[in-house]
Design a protein around this motif. Structure first.
Motif, PDB file in Angstrom:
ATOM      1  N   HIS A 135       0.864  -1.528  -0.135  1.00 55.78           N
ATOM      2  CA  HIS A 135       0.126   0.325   0.338  1.00 55.78           C
ATOM      3  C   HIS A 135       1.038   1.059  -0.278  1.00 55.78           C
ATOM      4  O   HIS A 135       0.525   1.600  -0.768  1.00 55.78           O
ATOM      5  N   PHE A 136       1.807   1.232   0.986  1.00 57.24           N
ATOM      6  CA  PHE A 136       2.784   2.554   0.764  1.00 57.24           C
ATOM      7  C   PHE A 136       4.098   2.369   0.583  1.00 57.24           C
ATOM      8  O   PHE A 136       5.185   3.127   0.725  1.00 57.24           O
ATOM      9  N   GLY A 137       4.554   1.130  -0.169  1.00 52.99           N
ATOM     10  CA  GLY A 137       5.781   0.857  -0.763  1.00 52.99           C
ATOM     11  C   GLY A 137       6.506   0.255   0.755  1.00 52.99           C
ATOM     12  O   GLY A 137       5.999   0.574   1.823  1.00 52.99           O
ATOM     13  N   THR A 138       7.323  -0.673   0.243  1.00 49.98           N
ATOM     14  CA  THR A 138       8.372  -0.965   1.270  1.00 49.98           C
ATOM     15  C   THR A 138       9.956  -0.478   1.312  1.00 49.98           C
ATOM     16  O   THR A 138      10.523  -0.367   0.173  1.00 49.98           O
ATOM     17  N   PRO A 139      10.225   0.608   2.229  1.00 47.89           N
ATOM     18  CA  PRO A 139      11.448   0.862   2.835  1.00 47.89           C
ATOM     19  C   PRO A 139      12.588   0.019   2.051  1.00 47.89           C
ATOM     20  O   PRO A 139      12.300  -1.351   2.763  1.00 47.89           O
ATOM     21  N   ALA A 140      13.146   0.274   0.807  1.00 47.10           N
ATOM     22  CA  ALA A 140      15.160  -0.744   0.778  1.00 47.10           C
ATOM     23  C   ALA A 140      15.384  -1.001   1.677  1.00 47.10           C
ATOM     24  O   ALA A 140      15.571   0.613   3.069  1.00 47.10           O
ATOM     25  N   ASN A 141      15.767  -2.134   2.720  1.00 48.46           N
ATOM     26  CA  ASN A 141      17.632  -2.273   3.382  1.00 48.46           C
ATOM     27  C   ASN A 141      18.089  -1.182   3.436  1.00 48.46           C
ATOM     28  O   ASN A 141      18.904  -1.272   2.684  1.00 48.46           O
ATOM     29  N   PRO A 142      19.052  -0.778   4.121  1.00 46.57           N
ATOM     30  CA  PRO A 142      20.580  -0.068   4.157  1.00 46.57           C
ATOM     31  C   PRO A 142      22.088  -0.635   3.127  1.00 46.57           C
ATOM     32  O   PRO A 142      21.963   0.269   2.465  1.00 46.57           O
ATOM     33  N   TRP A 143      21.766  -2.307   3.415  1.00 40.13           N
ATOM     34  CA  TRP A 143      22.685  -2.474   3.503  1.00 40.13           C
ATOM     35  C   TRP A 143      22.499  -3.147   1.592  1.00 40.13           C
ATOM     36  O   TRP A 143      21.743  -3.033   1.004  1.00 40.13           O
ATOM     37  N   LYS A 144      23.836  -2.422   0.757  1.00 37.10           N
ATOM     38  CA  LYS A 144      23.784  -2.923  -0.123  1.00 37.10           C
ATOM     39  C   LYS A 144      22.432  -2.381  -1.215  1.00 37.10           C
ATOM     40  O   LYS A 144      21.375  -2.416  -1.876  1.00 37.10           O
ATOM     41  N   ARG A 145      22.095  -0.989  -0.501  1.00 39.66           N
ATOM     42  CA  ARG A 145      20.828  -0.480  -1.334  1.00 39.66           C
ATOM     43  C   ARG A 145      20.168  -0.559  -2.767  1.00 39.66           C
ATOM     44  O   ARG A 145      18.922  -1.347  -3.167  1.00 39.66           O
ATOM     45  N   ALA A 146      21.355  -0.918  -3.306  1.00 43.36           N
ATOM     46  CA  ALA A 146      20.988  -0.899  -4.882  1.00 43.36           C
ATOM     47  C   ALA A 146      20.158  -1.927  -4.952  1.00 43.36           C
ATOM     48  O   ALA A 146      19.553  -2.492  -6.478  1.00 43.36           O
ATOM     49  N   GLU A 147      20.332  -3.236  -4.566  1.00 49.24           N
ATOM     50  CA  GLU A 147      20.107  -4.491  -4.728  1.00 49.24           C
ATOM     51  C   GLU A 147      18.661  -5.068  -4.290  1.00 49.24           C
ATOM     52  O   GLU A 147      18.064  -6.202  -4.217  1.00 49.24           O
ATOM     53  N   GLN A 148      18.171  -3.822  -2.987  1.00 49.13           N
ATOM     54  CA  GLN A 148      16.467  -3.822  -2.778  1.00 49.13           C
ATOM     55  C   GLN A 148      16.198  -4.880  -1.706  1.00 49.13           C
ATOM     56  O   GLN A 148      15.303  -5.423  -2.048  1.00 49.13           O
ATOM     57  N   ARG A 149      16.493  -5.258  -0.321  1.00 48.86           N
ATOM     58  CA  ARG A 149      16.005  -6.169  -0.403  1.00 48.86           C
ATOM     59  C   ARG A 149      15.762  -5.210   1.082  1.00 48.86           C
ATOM     60  O   ARG A 149      15.272  -4.495   1.337  1.00 48.86           O
ATOM     61  N   ILE A 150      14.877  -6.221   1.621  1.00 49.36           N
ATOM     62  CA  ILE A 150      13.696  -6.289   2.922  1.00 49.36           C
ATOM     63  C   ILE A 150      14.651  -5.949   3.813  1.00 49.36           C
ATOM     64  O   ILE A 150      15.566  -5.744   3.866  1.00 49.36           O
ATOM     65  N   PRO A 151      13.428  -4.713   4.571  1.00 47.76           N
ATOM     66  CA  PRO A 151      14.498  -4.584   6.014  1.00 47.76           C
ATOM     67  C   PRO A 151      13.878  -5.170   7.052  1.00 47.76           C
ATOM     68  O   PRO A 151      14.350  -4.632   7.978  1.00 47.76           O
ATOM     69  N   GLY A 152      13.088  -5.818   6.819  1.00 53.89           N
ATOM     70  CA  GLY A 152      12.062  -6.255   7.970  1.00 53.89           C
ATOM     71  C   GLY A 152      11.225  -6.240   8.930  1.00 53.89           C
ATOM     72  O   GLY A 152      10.954  -4.683   8.212  1.00 53.89           O
ATOM     73  N   GLY A 153      10.474  -6.612   9.511  1.00 53.24           N
ATOM     74  CA  GLY A 153       9.285  -6.407   9.935  1.00 53.24           C
ATOM     75  C   GLY A 153       8.646  -6.614  11.043  1.00 53.24           C
ATOM     76  O   GLY A 153       9.724  -7.413  11.846  1.00 53.24           O
ATOM     77  N   SER A 154       7.717  -6.438  11.734  1.00 51.97           N
ATOM     78  CA  SER A 154       6.728  -5.276  11.148  1.00 51.97           C
ATOM     79  C   SER A 154       6.950  -4.052  10.786  1.00 51.97           C
ATOM     80  O   SER A 154       6.807  -3.318  10.443  1.00 51.97           O
ATOM     81  N   SER A 155       8.705  -3.563  11.967  1.00 50.59           N
ATOM     82  CA  SER A 155       8.507  -1.978  12.189  1.00 50.59           C
ATOM     83  C   SER A 155       9.573  -2.174  11.357  1.00 50.59           C
ATOM     84  O   SER A 155      11.057  -1.502  11.096  1.00 50.59           O
TER      85      SER A 155
END
Length: 447
Positions: A135-155
């Motif tokens: 719905h609001f988009g998934t913020p990308a993990n800061p590590w190797k951001r270009a690879e667009q990894r999950i940030p972990g959740g739910s927070s």
């Protein structure tokens, strides 16, 4: 990067004012090159800036409200703010009735003078450990951001906000690991206290039996400081010596199937702690295997989530994130009698696990068994469910125990973030956070 603890110490020493910290956070939050558009569901730009300005005047007059007066923090999008709808990462609640009062933790932050920069994005209704939000988009993990990894959740937004300098500390919730998982995957520190320590009034629930309110920051002292603001009873940090530590390492469940990055970081951390003088003892803790059967049909979380969501699911199922909807609907197959059996099983299980942990200062385990996978790789529903279960596997143990836990980084700088968890029984928070500081120092993270 300056930590919340360091910023607070600078304020207390009169070396600076809070405006620069909050201005920097707000700039990062609005930087189009960063993840702010996906990190926040609502931003409080003018309010936070004004709070920092007001706090600066209080510091100059030596009338500060707290050690974080004027410093930037964020709150998860399931805490009520008076006059606003609490959306919990869902479009379903965009037009909900405005909250008539602040959540208790929001009141405490305001009383402390914190500059609340915004509400952070999350897995819809907090029902996943991955952090994906369609719905609001998934913020990308800061590590190797270009690879667009999950940030972990739910927070999810909470962790990325701290990692990207959009705040110095974040308030989140943790029902099965939702503070510790994103902290581990984003290279941060996350603290889940004993649930009863933090007043949950005004917090949208997932599972009232398992929910707790926790914090994410850069280091142990920062987590301790933020926890001391939102808790009804601040923790007293104690000086402890790792030569006197007796840490238990469960051999059931929590060490299964570690990926190579986690396994390497875990082994190095264990070796470092042994070199620092800690006594590490392998224990069977076979009781952990029982959680699979207790949660086979969704468990307490699914049952209690269904009680809250039932009417909305029946009326508007298409409005939910499909992956969240599946998990909520599992609760529809559980009766009140089923739930009563689960509650009794949990109590008996807690008694046996608590007895097995007598004489130990903490449990040690990897926070999650793998590093953050790519967001796109989880488009497949089956893989989503498998990875989600894996992410929650270790952390959820402590919610079932109604204990306390802290995840801190244990990887080599520059490599994939990996979290090391220390955990203990109900009410042992002060000792746990003290041991966590000693472990953090030994691992040569922030001291």
């Amino acid at each position: 990067m300056t930590t919340l603890w360091q910023a607070s110490q600078q304020l207390l020493a009169g070396e600076t004012g809070p405006e620069s910290f909050t201005a920097s956070a707000l700039h990062a939050a609005q930087d189009p090159a960063k993840e702010g558009a996906r990190v926040f569901t609502r931003r409080y730009v003018s309010q936070a800036a004004q709070q920092a300005t007001d706090a600066a005047q209080r510091w100059q007059k030596q009338q500060s409200r707290s050690a974080i007066d004027g410093l930037p923090v964020s709150i998860k999008d399931l805490f009520d703010v008076q006059g606003e709808a609490t959306t919990a990462g869902s479009h379903l609640l965009l037009n909900a009735a405005p909250a008539v009062a602040n959540a208790s933790v929001v009141d405490r932050l305001q009383q402390a003078g914190a500059a609340v920069v915004g509400k952070t994005n999350m897995t819809e209704f907090a029902f996943s450990g991955l952090g994906i939000n369609p719905h609001f988009g998934t913020p990308a993990n800061p590590w190797k951001r270009a690879e667009q990894r999950i940030p972990g959740g739910s927070s999810s937004g909470a962790a990325v906000a701290v990692a990207d300098g959009m705040c110095l500390g974040a308030i989140g919730t943790d029902t099965g690991g939702s503070v510790r998982i994103p902290a581990a995957l984003c290279g941060l520190t996350g603290f889940k206290p004993t649930a009863s320590r933090i007043n949950q009034a005004g917090t949208l629930p997932l599972s009232t039996s398992l929910d707790s309110i926790g914090v994410i920051a850069h280091d142990v002292r920062s987590c301790w400081l933020l926890d001391s603001v939102i808790a009804q009873q601040p923790l007293e940090m104690q000086e402890v010596d790792l030569h006197r530590a007796r840490f238990a390492i469960p051999q059931t469940r929590v060490l299964d199937g570690l990926d190579s990055d986690v396994a390497d970081a875990w082994k190095k951390a264990i070796h470092t702690l042994q070199q620092a003088g800690a006594t590490l003892i392998d224990i069977p803790l076979n009781e952990l295997d029982e959680l699979n059967s207790m949660n086979a049909r969704g468990g307490i979380t699914a049952y209690e989530a269904w009680q809250w969501h039932q009417q909305t699911v029946l009326a508007q199922p298409e409005a939910y994130d499909p992956q969240v909807l599946v998990r909520v609907q599992r609760g529809s197959h559980l009766t009140a009698q089923d739930a009563e059996v689960l509650y009794q099983q949990r109590q008996a299980w807690q008694r046996r696990v608590n007895a097995a942990l007598v004489g130990f200062d903490a449990l040690l385990m990897p926070t999650v068994p793998c590093i953050a996978p790519g967001i796109a790789s989880l488009d497949d529903p089956q893989r989503y469910m498998e990875i989600n279960a894996l992410m929650l596997r270790n952390t959820s143990v402590i919610n079932m125990l109604d204990g306390c836990a802290l995840s801190l980084p244990c990887h080599t700088a520059g490599s994939a973030p990996v979290g090391l968890s220390l955990a203990s029984v109900h009410g042992d928070d002060a000792r746990l956070i003290s041991w966590s500081l000693a472990v953090e120092t030994a691992l040569n993270w922030r001291s």
